[in-house]
Write a protein that holds these residues in place. Sequence first.
Motif, mmCIF file in Angstrom:
data_model
loop_
_atom_site.group_PDB
_atom_site.id
_atom_site.type_symbol
_atom_site.label_atom_id
_atom_site.label_comp_id
_atom_site.label_asym_id
_atom_site.label_seq_id
_atom_site.Cartn_x
_atom_site.Cartn_y
_atom_site.Cartn_z
ATOM 1 N N ARG A 104 -28.412 -8.455 -123.673
ATOM 2 C CA ARG A 104 -28.604 -7.745 -122.398
ATOM 3 C C ARG A 104 -27.700 -6.522 -122.318
ATOM 4 O O ARG A 104 -28.102 -5.465 -121.829
ATOM 5 N N GLU A 105 -26.474 -6.652 -122.802
ATOM 6 C CA GLU A 105 -25.542 -5.521 -122.801
ATOM 7 C C GLU A 105 -26.051 -4.404 -123.713
ATOM 8 O O GLU A 105 -25.924 -3.229 -123.394
ATOM 9 N N ARG A 108 -28.645 -2.423 -121.896
ATOM 10 C CA ARG A 108 -28.126 -1.619 -120.784
ATOM 11 C C ARG A 108 -27.575 -0.277 -121.258
ATOM 12 O O ARG A 108 -27.528 0.677 -120.494
ATOM 13 N N ARG A 109 -27.119 -0.231 -122.510
ATOM 14 C CA ARG A 109 -26.532 0.998 -123.040
ATOM 15 C C ARG A 109 -27.617 1.936 -123.551
ATOM 16 O O ARG A 109 -28.666 1.484 -123.996
#
Length: 158
Positions: A104-105, A108-109
């Motif tokens: 998920r991280e 997001r980037r």
Amino acid sequence: MSERKPSGTSFEDWVERQVREAQERGDFDHLPGAGAPLRGLDRDFSAEEWAADKARREGYDVSAMLPPALALRREREDILRDLGRLHSESLVRAEVEGFNDRVRELYRRPSDGPFVVVALLQESVVLEAWRAARPAPVVTAPVTPPPRRRRFFRRDRG
């Protein structure tokens, strides 16, 4: 090569002189691979391939050189392959949760390169696979101690 570069000479001339003197002394004779053709001259060269080849030759893990999305895909494969090493259901859940958080991280980037899909792990599916991969519990009969022998020097006094 302990001497310092003399002032007034270019670095290139100084290095060339050092190499020539070493050749004259025979420092390059009888080196391993002397006279053998260099490998890989027939293919295109890239710095990334060279670094990966060098790391493999020296026994390093090249997965650290992967882009983040590809590294996560490899990690996903490793998690699914090595489920049997986890000893409890809570460790499996923590591993799946940590992996999904990292995915998920990543999403997001902003992406540096082409978009690479990394699927989240479904906890229920991974737990099923973990249960199936675990060996069946070994049931052992309780060990009963041997009966106590009566000592020959003790008599019943009764």
